[in-house]
Structures are given as structure tokens and as C-alpha cells.
Design a protein around this motif. Structure first.
Motif, PDB file in Angstrom:
ATOM      1  N   SER A  85     -73.552  -2.471  -0.924  1.00  0.00           N
ATOM      2  CA  SER A  85     -73.038  -2.231   0.419  1.00  0.00           C
ATOM      3  C   SER A  85     -73.206  -3.445   1.325  1.00  0.00           C
ATOM      4  O   SER A  85     -72.888  -3.373   2.511  1.00  0.00           O
ATOM      5  CB  SER A  85     -73.739  -1.023   1.044  1.00  0.00           C
ATOM      6  N   ARG A 120     -75.320  -3.439   5.328  1.00  0.00           N
ATOM      7  CA  ARG A 120     -74.945  -2.126   5.865  1.00  0.00           C
ATOM      8  C   ARG A 120     -75.909  -1.022   5.457  1.00  0.00           C
ATOM      9  O   ARG A 120     -75.902   0.051   6.056  1.00  0.00           O
ATOM     10  CB  ARG A 120     -73.524  -1.785   5.406  1.00  0.00           C
ATOM     11  N   TYR A 214     -63.463  -2.946   5.617  1.00  0.00           N
ATOM     12  CA  TYR A 214     -64.371  -2.072   4.885  1.00  0.00           C
ATOM     13  C   TYR A 214     -64.658  -0.784   5.651  1.00  0.00           C
ATOM     14  O   TYR A 214     -64.661   0.301   5.072  1.00  0.00           O
ATOM     15  CB  TYR A 214     -65.677  -2.813   4.585  1.00  0.00           C
ATOM     16  N   SER A 215     -64.922  -0.902   6.951  1.00  0.00           N
ATOM     17  CA  SER A 215     -65.320   0.274   7.720  1.00  0.00           C
ATOM     18  C   SER A 215     -64.176   1.254   7.922  1.00  0.00           C
ATOM     19  O   SER A 215     -64.411   2.450   8.119  1.00  0.00           O
ATOM     20  CB  SER A 215     -65.881  -0.159   9.078  1.00  0.00           C
ATOM     21  N   SER A 217     -61.667   1.748   5.675  1.00  0.00           N
ATOM     22  CA  SER A 217     -61.039   2.037   4.395  1.00  0.00           C
ATOM     23  C   SER A 217     -60.856   3.538   4.179  1.00  0.00           C
ATOM     24  O   SER A 217     -61.787   4.336   4.361  1.00  0.00           O
ATOM     25  CB  SER A 217     -61.882   1.470   3.252  1.00  0.00           C
ATOM     26  N   LEU A 220     -63.201   5.459   1.654  1.00  0.00           N
ATOM     27  CA  LEU A 220     -64.553   5.905   2.002  1.00  0.00           C
ATOM     28  C   LEU A 220     -64.664   7.421   2.057  1.00  0.00           C
ATOM     29  O   LEU A 220     -65.762   7.964   2.029  1.00  0.00           O
ATOM     30  CB  LEU A 220     -64.965   5.314   3.353  1.00  0.00           C
ATOM     31  N   ASP A 225     -70.005   3.617   0.042  1.00  0.00           N
ATOM     32  CA  ASP A 225     -69.715   2.236   0.410  1.00  0.00           C
ATOM     33  C   ASP A 225     -70.483   1.212  -0.416  1.00  0.00           C
ATOM     34  O   ASP A 225     -70.339   0.011  -0.197  1.00  0.00           O
ATOM     35  CB  ASP A 225     -69.958   1.998   1.905  1.00  0.00           C
ATOM     36  N   ASP A 226     -71.304   1.663  -1.361  1.00  0.00           N
ATOM     37  CA  ASP A 226     -71.938   0.721  -2.273  1.00  0.00           C
ATOM     38  C   ASP A 226     -71.182   0.602  -3.596  1.00  0.00           C
ATOM     39  O   ASP A 226     -71.631  -0.090  -4.510  1.00  0.00           O
ATOM     40  CB  ASP A 226     -73.398   1.100  -2.527  1.00  0.00           C
ATOM     41  N   TYR A 230     -64.263  -0.795  -3.362  1.00  0.00           N
ATOM     42  CA  TYR A 230     -63.609   0.447  -2.939  1.00  0.00           C
ATOM     43  C   TYR A 230     -62.462   0.192  -1.964  1.00  0.00           C
ATOM     44  O   TYR A 230     -61.416   0.843  -2.025  1.00  0.00           O
ATOM     45  CB  TYR A 230     -64.625   1.412  -2.318  1.00  0.00           C
ATOM     46  N   SER A 231     -62.621  -0.753  -1.042  1.00  0.00           N
ATOM     47  CA  SER A 231     -61.581  -0.967  -0.028  1.00  0.00           C
ATOM     48  C   SER A 231     -60.306  -1.553  -0.604  1.00  0.00           C
ATOM     49  O   SER A 231     -59.227  -1.406  -0.018  1.00  0.00           O
ATOM     50  CB  SER A 231     -62.103  -1.878   1.091  1.00  0.00           C
TER      51      SER A 231
END
Length: 292
Positions: A85, A120, A214-215, A217, A220, A225-226, A230-231
Motif C-alpha cells: 500500500s 498509506r 489510487y485513491s 480507483s 478499491l 489497497d495493498d 489494482y488501480s
């Protein structure tokens, strides 16, 4: 559904479960770490030197990095590394080496240049340490940190936008908290200068733009988020609820004859063994965390 469509669905289904280890590791790695760094974004020219080698080579996005690996960003170049993350961004003309990278400790040496460290989440017992020629800065809280290293003038500058940490020198320690900006001129941490938070520059804005990616995405909603990469699933596919499997991601920008593990390369990566490096921007998460 025609035959081609059925074939695509069959090979494109990404089940949200951890996959088994890809290969046996080297004999001296009995318990390989579950954490790795991934080259998640790059601009311009980057050079890569694998652990144990002196040569420098071209490097491609999605390359996993481990202890002992080094990266160099050329002029007008930038790079982003995702470590669980956390995110490490490199500005131009920056040298980074992973001194340690395991489930407990991420230790990065910056011999020159500028990095941004965005933490994060910190699990109990985890630490992030940035080593420079003057000091070692240990992060003990989630936050946003910038470290500038100027080897010509023997100075290290630490800017803490959010979070907190401690700088360790040869004979002293120096706590820093959110809002601090300190420039150190010696290894004893006794010659230093405190100043106000500097204005944002182009590198800061690059980091902020990447953070928003990322935030915000959409993935999520389905992944933690680790999960590295993923994004990058956003914009290249969609999530659907599948009976007996739950939420499943399907790529939607591939041909009807597409199949996994064709566009990329296999590399031998200590301590895990043969590892797939996918050429697709979204290829890391499905290849390393999912099941095709």
C-alpha cells in the motif's frame, strides 16, 4: 454466446484469490517474503541493475524489484514503485537501491536525487527506512514524505507533509512531524537548517496526480489497497458478480484470440523463481494475485 465469446470468458476470468507460489525458490531462501516492489509507472529513460550485478540495463513497466536491485532515472525522467500500500516516486536523476525488502522492513538507499514516499498503511511491526549519505530516516506513521539528496554539497533535506518519523545520525537523533522541513549538513545531525514547507513543484504535482489515481480507483470496491496493480485494472475491464466465484474482473480491451501469458516474458526472480512480467499495463495484478 458464440464459441469465441465463451473462449474469451473462460480464459479471461480473474478469480479473487491468492495464487500458489510460481516456482521453488533458491536454496538459501527458506521463507521468501510476500512483499515485492513493482515498477508501476515510468516516464523517460530508466536504467536497472539487478542484485549482484554491476551492469545497467533497460527496464520495463511491471518489473518486480527485490533486495539489492538498483534504479536510476535519467534527466527529464520519473518513476513510481508500488510496495504493497506504499508508493515510492523518483524524480529525475535519482539513484535508488533496495537494501532490504521483506514483510517487516523496506529499506531504501537514496544516494542522490529526490524521492517521495507515500505510506498509506503501516501494519504492526512494519517500518520504512530511507538511507542517505548523511542519515537514516525511519518512518513510524502513515504519511507523505519527500527526501532530497545532494551529494555534491553533502546535504539531505526531509519534508514531512503528513506523518512523522525520526532521522538517525552517527551521534544523534532528530524527530520530525507533519509540517517540518529540515536540511541536514552533516552525519552528526548537529548542523541543520529548519525552514517552512516549500511550494509545490512539478514533481510534487506529479505525485499528487498519481495519488488521486489510487485513491479514486473503482477497483478499491473489490480489492484491498495493498494488492499491487489494482488501480491499473480501471479502464481496461469491468467487474461482474459471478455465481460461485463472487466479484470477478474481465478485461474488455483484448482480442477474441487473447490468452494470458503470451504478451510478456518469464524472468528468474529470486527468491521466488520464474516470474511472469506482463506487457499489458493492467497485467501485474491478474498474473500475481489472481487465477486465470
Amino acid at each position: 454466446m458464440n464459441r469465441a465469446s465463451r473462449h474469451l470468458v473462460a480464459i479471461a476470468t480473474l478469480l479473487l484469490s491468492l495464487c500458489a507460489a510460481v516456482a521453488a525458490s533458491a536454496a538459501d531462501y527458506y521463507d521468501p517474503p510476500g512483499r515485492v516492489a513493482r515498477l508501476s509507472h515510468m516516464q523517460g529513460e530508466l536504467s536497472f541493475s539487478p542484485a549482484g550485478e554491476n551492469g545497467w540495463y533497460d527496464v520495463h513497466r511491471n518489473r518486480p524489484l527485490v533486495r539489492g536491485d538498483r534504479l536510476w532515472t535519467d534527466r527529464d525522467s520519473r518513476a513510481e514503485l508500488q510496495v504493497g500500500s506504499a508508493l515510492i516516486r523518483m524524480d529525475e536523476e535519482t539513484s535508488v537501491e533496495f537494501l532490504e525488502l521483506n514483510d517487516r522492513l523496506v529499506q531504501v538507499e537514496v544516494s542522490e536525487g529526490t524521492i517521495n514516499l507515500r505510506v498509506r498503511r503501516l501494519y504492526p511491526g512494519q517500518e520504512f527506512e530511507i538511507a542517505t549519505p548523511q542519515l537514516a530516516f525511519v518512518v513510524n506513521r502513515v504519511g507523505d514524505y519527500r527526501i532530497d539528496v545532494n551529494p555534491r554539497y553533502d546535504r539531505t533535506t526531509i519534508v514531512v507533509s503528513q506523518g512523522a518519523g525520526v532521522a538517525y545520525g552517527d551521534r544523534d537523533r532528530f524527530p520530525l512531524r507533519a509540517g517540518d522541513a529540515v536540511r541536514f549538513y552533516d552525519n552528526d545531525l548537529r548542523d541543520y537548517e529548519v525552514f517552512r514547507l516549500p511550494r509545490l513543484d512539478d514533481f510534487d504535482r506529479y505525485c499528487s496526480t498519481r495519488d488521486l489515481r489510487y485513491s479514486r480507483s473503482a477497483s478499491l470496491r473489490f480489492l484491498g489497497d495493498d494488492v499491487i496493480g489494482y488501480s491499473d485494472l480501471d479502464g481496461y475491464g469491468d467487474w461482474r458478480s459471478v455465481p460461485n466465484h463472487g466479484n470477478v474482473w474481465f478485461p474488455n480491451r483484448v482480442g477474441s484470440n487473447w490468452s494470458p501469458y503470451r504478451d510478456g516474458q518469464w524472468i528468474w526472480q529470486e527468491p521466488w523463481g520464474w516470474t511472469w512480467v506482463d506487457n499489458a499495463a493492467w497485467g501485474f495484478a491478474p498474473s500475481h494475485y489472481g487465477r486465470w
